[in-house]
Design a protein around this motif. Structure first.
Motif, PDB file in Angstrom:
ATOM      1  N   ALA A 113       0.830  -1.211   0.000  1.00 48.31           N
ATOM      2  CA  ALA A 113       0.000   0.000   0.000  1.00 48.31           C
ATOM      3  C   ALA A 113       0.865   1.262   0.000  1.00 48.31           C
ATOM      4  CB  ALA A 113      -0.924  -0.013   1.214  1.00 48.31           C
ATOM      5  N   GLN A 114       1.937   1.237   0.778  1.00 47.17           N
ATOM      6  CA  GLN A 114       2.822   2.400   0.843  1.00 47.17           C
ATOM      7  C   GLN A 114       3.449   2.688  -0.516  1.00 47.17           C
ATOM      8  OE1 GLN A 114       5.437   1.138   3.968  1.00 47.17           O
ATOM      9  NE2 GLN A 114       4.101   1.888   5.615  1.00 47.17           N
ATOM     10  N   ARG A 115       3.853   1.636  -1.209  1.00 47.91           N
ATOM     11  CA  ARG A 115       4.463   1.832  -2.535  1.00 47.91           C
ATOM     12  C   ARG A 115       3.443   2.365  -3.540  1.00 47.91           C
ATOM     13  NH1 ARG A 115       7.488  -2.826  -0.979  1.00 47.91           N
ATOM     14  NH2 ARG A 115       6.024  -4.243  -1.990  1.00 47.91           N
ATOM     15  N   HIS A 116       2.162   2.099  -3.276  1.00 43.32           N
ATOM     16  CA  HIS A 116       1.110   2.608  -4.156  1.00 43.32           C
ATOM     17  C   HIS A 116       0.520   3.916  -3.626  1.00 43.32           C
ATOM     18  CE1 HIS A 116       0.360  -0.678  -7.166  1.00 43.32           C
ATOM     19  NE2 HIS A 116       1.177  -1.290  -6.331  1.00 43.32           N
ATOM     20  N   HIS A 117       1.157   4.447  -2.578  1.00 46.36           N
ATOM     21  CA  HIS A 117       0.755   5.743  -2.006  1.00 46.36           C
ATOM     22  C   HIS A 117      -0.730   5.760  -1.632  1.00 46.36           C
ATOM     23  CE1 HIS A 117       4.685   7.105  -3.276  1.00 46.36           C
ATOM     24  NE2 HIS A 117       4.424   6.685  -4.498  1.00 46.36           N
ATOM     25  N   THR A 118      -1.156   4.691  -0.949  1.00 47.27           N
ATOM     26  CA  THR A 118      -2.547   4.616  -0.509  1.00 47.27           C
ATOM     27  C   THR A 118      -2.592   4.117   0.933  1.00 47.27           C
ATOM     28  OG1 THR A 118      -4.748   3.758  -1.066  1.00 47.27           O
ATOM     29  CG2 THR A 118      -2.888   2.242  -1.316  1.00 47.27           C
ATOM     30  N   THR A 119      -3.769   4.130   1.514  1.00 49.51           N
ATOM     31  CA  THR A 119      -3.926   3.699   2.902  1.00 49.51           C
ATOM     32  C   THR A 119      -4.091   2.181   2.975  1.00 49.51           C
ATOM     33  OG1 THR A 119      -6.312   4.015   2.799  1.00 49.51           O
ATOM     34  CG2 THR A 119      -4.974   5.881   3.559  1.00 49.51           C
ATOM     35  N   ALA A 120      -3.962   1.659   4.204  1.00 49.00           N
ATOM     36  CA  ALA A 120      -4.176   0.223   4.448  1.00 49.00           C
ATOM     37  C   ALA A 120      -4.993   0.066   5.727  1.00 49.00           C
ATOM     38  CB  ALA A 120      -2.833  -0.496   4.566  1.00 49.00           C
ATOM     39  N   ASP A 121      -6.064   0.852   5.829  1.00 50.05           N
ATOM     40  CA  ASP A 121      -6.860   0.895   7.051  1.00 50.05           C
ATOM     41  C   ASP A 121      -7.445  -0.465   7.422  1.00 50.05           C
ATOM     42  OD1 ASP A 121      -6.307   3.584   7.103  1.00 50.05           O
ATOM     43  OD2 ASP A 121      -8.294   4.223   6.406  1.00 50.05           O
ATOM     44  N   ALA A 122      -7.766  -1.290   6.453  1.00 52.53           N
ATOM     45  CA  ALA A 122      -8.389  -2.591   6.732  1.00 52.53           C
ATOM     46  C   ALA A 122      -7.480  -3.506   7.550  1.00 52.53           C
ATOM     47  CB  ALA A 122      -8.782  -3.276   5.428  1.00 52.53           C
ATOM     48  N   LEU A 123      -6.179  -3.260   7.493  1.00 54.76           N
ATOM     49  CA  LEU A 123      -5.239  -4.109   8.232  1.00 54.76           C
ATOM     50  C   LEU A 123      -5.328  -3.892   9.743  1.00 54.76           C
ATOM     51  CD1 LEU A 123      -2.031  -3.868   5.992  1.00 54.76           C
ATOM     52  CD2 LEU A 123      -3.922  -5.522   5.875  1.00 54.76           C
ATOM     53  N   ASP A 124      -5.989  -2.831  10.173  1.00 60.98           N
ATOM     54  CA  ASP A 124      -6.109  -2.537  11.599  1.00 60.98           C
ATOM     55  C   ASP A 124      -7.159  -3.419  12.288  1.00 60.98           C
ATOM     56  OD1 ASP A 124      -4.216  -0.559  11.387  1.00 60.98           O
ATOM     57  OD2 ASP A 124      -5.656   1.105  11.385  1.00 60.98           O
ATOM     58  N   TYR A 125      -7.947  -4.134  11.522  1.00 63.92           N
ATOM     59  CA  TYR A 125      -9.099  -4.823  12.088  1.00 63.92           C
ATOM     60  C   TYR A 125      -8.808  -6.291  12.417  1.00 63.92           C
ATOM     61  CZ  TYR A 125     -11.753  -0.646  11.218  1.00 63.92           C
ATOM     62  OH  TYR A 125     -12.196   0.657  11.265  1.00 63.92           O
ATOM     63  N   THR A 126      -9.553  -6.785  13.408  1.00 61.84           N
ATOM     64  CA  THR A 126      -9.371  -8.163  13.870  1.00 61.84           C
ATOM     65  C   THR A 126      -9.518  -9.146  12.715  1.00 61.84           C
ATOM     66  OG1 THR A 126     -10.191  -7.573  16.065  1.00 61.84           O
ATOM     67  CG2 THR A 126     -10.214  -9.901  15.485  1.00 61.84           C
ATOM     68  N   GLU A 127     -10.434  -8.882  11.811  1.00 65.01           N
ATOM     69  CA  GLU A 127     -10.640  -9.780  10.672  1.00 65.01           C
ATOM     70  C   GLU A 127      -9.357  -9.974   9.872  1.00 65.01           C
ATOM     71  OE1 GLU A 127     -11.909 -12.020   7.352  1.00 65.01           O
ATOM     72  OE2 GLU A 127     -12.533 -11.915   9.451  1.00 65.01           O
ATOM     73  N   ALA A 128      -8.579  -8.898   9.701  1.00 64.10           N
ATOM     74  CA  ALA A 128      -7.334  -9.018   8.943  1.00 64.10           C
ATOM     75  C   ALA A 128      -6.352  -9.936   9.657  1.00 64.10           C
ATOM     76  CB  ALA A 128      -6.711  -7.635   8.728  1.00 64.10           C
ATOM     77  N   PHE A 129      -6.262  -9.809  10.976  1.00 57.39           N
ATOM     78  CA  PHE A 129      -5.368 -10.692  11.737  1.00 57.39           C
ATOM     79  C   PHE A 129      -5.854 -12.135  11.668  1.00 57.39           C
ATOM     80  CE2 PHE A 129      -4.061 -12.748  15.754  1.00 57.39           C
ATOM     81  CZ  PHE A 129      -2.693 -12.710  15.553  1.00 57.39           C
ATOM     82  N   MET A 130      -7.167 -12.336  11.786  1.00 52.73           N
ATOM     83  CA  MET A 130      -7.702 -13.692  11.676  1.00 52.73           C
ATOM     84  C   MET A 130      -7.390 -14.285  10.306  1.00 52.73           C
ATOM     85  SD  MET A 130     -11.395 -13.341  13.598  1.00 52.73           S
ATOM     86  CE  MET A 130     -11.844 -15.043  13.179  1.00 52.73           C
ATOM     87  N   LEU A 131      -7.543 -13.485   9.277  1.00 52.13           N
ATOM     88  CA  LEU A 131      -7.248 -13.927   7.919  1.00 52.13           C
ATOM     89  C   LEU A 131      -5.798 -14.401   7.814  1.00 52.13           C
ATOM     90  CD1 LEU A 131      -8.207 -12.020   4.693  1.00 52.13           C
ATOM     91  CD2 LEU A 131      -5.850 -12.749   5.055  1.00 52.13           C
ATOM     92  N   ALA A 132      -4.877 -13.621   8.381  1.00 54.37           N
ATOM     93  CA  ALA A 132      -3.450 -13.968   8.305  1.00 54.37           C
ATOM     94  C   ALA A 132      -3.147 -15.246   9.081  1.00 54.37           C
ATOM     95  CB  ALA A 132      -2.603 -12.809   8.823  1.00 54.37           C
ATOM     96  N   THR A 133      -3.796 -15.413  10.245  1.00 57.35           N
ATOM     97  CA  THR A 133      -3.553 -16.623  11.025  1.00 57.35           C
ATOM     98  C   THR A 133      -4.089 -17.862  10.308  1.00 57.35           C
ATOM     99  OG1 THR A 133      -5.590 -16.403  12.329  1.00 57.35           O
ATOM    100  CG2 THR A 133      -3.620 -15.350  13.198  1.00 57.35           C
ATOM    101  N   ILE A 134      -5.231 -17.715   9.674  1.00 60.12           N
ATOM    102  CA  ILE A 134      -5.806 -18.854   8.932  1.00 60.12           C
ATOM    103  C   ILE A 134      -4.930 -19.196   7.737  1.00 60.12           C
ATOM    104  CG2 ILE A 134      -7.773 -19.596   7.544  1.00 60.12           C
ATOM    105  CD1 ILE A 134      -9.509 -17.810   9.443  1.00 60.12           C
ATOM    106  N   ASP A 135      -4.521 -18.182   6.987  1.00 63.03           N
ATOM    107  CA  ASP A 135      -3.641 -18.415   5.831  1.00 63.03           C
ATOM    108  C   ASP A 135      -2.364 -19.150   6.251  1.00 63.03           C
ATOM    109  OD1 ASP A 135      -5.289 -17.282   3.933  1.00 63.03           O
ATOM    110  OD2 ASP A 135      -3.813 -15.802   3.244  1.00 63.03           O
ATOM    111  N   ALA A 136      -1.740 -18.673   7.332  1.00 66.48           N
ATOM    112  CA  ALA A 136      -0.486 -19.282   7.786  1.00 66.48           C
ATOM    113  C   ALA A 136      -0.700 -20.717   8.248  1.00 66.48           C
ATOM    114  CB  ALA A 136       0.123 -18.450   8.912  1.00 66.48           C
ATOM    115  N   SER A 137      -1.811 -20.969   8.921  1.00 64.48           N
ATOM    116  CA  SER A 137      -2.081 -22.308   9.434  1.00 64.48           C
ATOM    117  C   SER A 137      -2.339 -23.301   8.303  1.00 64.48           C
ATOM    118  CB  SER A 137      -3.277 -22.271  10.393  1.00 64.48           C
ATOM    119  OG  SER A 137      -3.016 -21.433  11.491  1.00 64.48           O
ATOM    120  N   LEU A 138      -3.110 -22.877   7.315  1.00 63.13           N
ATOM    121  CA  LEU A 138      -3.353 -23.748   6.160  1.00 63.13           C
ATOM    122  C   LEU A 138      -2.043 -24.070   5.440  1.00 63.13           C
ATOM    123  CD1 LEU A 138      -6.562 -22.058   4.692  1.00 63.13           C
ATOM    124  CD2 LEU A 138      -6.442 -24.188   5.996  1.00 63.13           C
ATOM    125  N   ALA A 139      -1.213 -23.049   5.277  1.00 68.07           N
ATOM    126  CA  ALA A 139       0.066 -23.242   4.595  1.00 68.07           C
ATOM    127  C   ALA A 139       0.962 -24.202   5.375  1.00 68.07           C
ATOM    128  CB  ALA A 139       0.762 -21.888   4.417  1.00 68.07           C
TER     129      ALA A 139
END
Length: 275
Positions: A115-141
């Motif tokens: 997002a920073q390289r595209h000069h835009t915000t990444a507000d969605a990453l602040d939310y619990t859903e984003a963390f849950m998504l990352a934990t699920i992705d990592a666990s499946l992998a």
């Protein structure tokens, strides 16, 4: 290992496999998955060349939410770093002994940099859903990687103790903000002098619900499992115990979390507001 599906089912459930399940006896993938056991004794022999890369390829072949691929993995082979991680993980000696230790990372930092390289915000990453998504992705992998390693004759064991000291682990692994070490994975050739056994699991009827959740038979199913799990304990030369009583003690007080009761605070410090 060339165990039959019937033998694997018997080891996992301490009962004979249903006839319909035995129709899949020739399925090597199912047999490999059912043969899983946690290995805590390893030879010092390194992994064969290419084993790590093929396991990561299997990991990257797992499903990922919206193709965000919000995970990373850090391969640790340096003995001194493995020893430090063993200490941080509750003095688990196999972390230091296994020739390879993998730290699986819930990683939102790559998306933030994007997002920073595209000069835009990444507000969605602040939310619990984003963390849950990352934990699920990592666990499946990670589980795909385990299946790949085991198919190569290697043994593994997950290390949840990597979460005992999240901030110290982050420093040890040079993690950027928005990256969190979820769990570790020891990998290596099992020591044949200390073979690992297949641990029985709850009866399928305790976890498989049809059309809706139904706990009506749960008490009797757990009583059945207590007896089977206790038999396993005694076979392994471990103290006799009822699984249900051990689990109740584990969850009775926050001390059972081994310091992880401050996880929310640690996550905030590591860049996860969890809104």
């Amino acid at each position: 290992m060339n165990e039959t599906l019937a033998a694997l089912w018997q080891a996992r459930y301490r009962e004979n496999a249903p006839t319909e399940a035995l129709a899949f006896s020739e399925n090597a993938t199912v047999r490999d998955l059912m043969a899983h056991r946690s290995v805590r004794a390893y030879l010092s022999e390194p992994l064969p060349a290419g084993a790590l890369e093929i396991a990561v390829a299997a990991a990257q072949s797992a499903a990922t939410s919206s193709n965000l691929q919000a995970w990373s993995v850090i391969a640790v082979e340096d003995p001194e770093r493995r020893a430090r991680l063993a200490t941080l993980s509750g003095e688990q000696k196999h972390v230091a002994a296994a020739p390879l230790f993998l730290a699986w990372i819930a990683d939102l930092s790559r998306l933030e940099r994007l997002a920073q390289r595209h000069h835009t915000t990444a507000d969605a990453l602040d939310y619990t859903e984003a963390f849950m998504l990352a934990t699920i992705d990592a666990s499946l992998a990670a589980q795909n990687a385990v299946a790949a390693f085991e198919s190569l004759g290697l043994g593994t064991v997950y290390i949840g103790g990597l979460r005992n000291h999240p901030e110290a682990v982050a420093k040890e692994l040079n993690l950027p903000p928005r990256a969190f070490a979820l769990f570790g994975l020891c990998v290596g050739y099992p020591d044949p002098a200390q073979p690992a056994a297949i641990k029985p699991r709850l009866p399928q009827k305790a976890v498989l619900h049809r059309e809706g959740y139904d706990a009506a038979a749960e008490e009797s199913l757990i009583a059945e499992y207590n007896a089977r799990a206790d038999s396993f304990q005694r076979e392994q030369g471990l103290p006799s115990r009822a699984w249900s009583e051990a689990m109740v003690r584990r969850i009775a007080k926050k001390e059972g979390l081994h310091g992880r009761e401050i996880m929310h605070e640690s996550l905030e410090k590591l860049g996860f507001p969890l809104k």
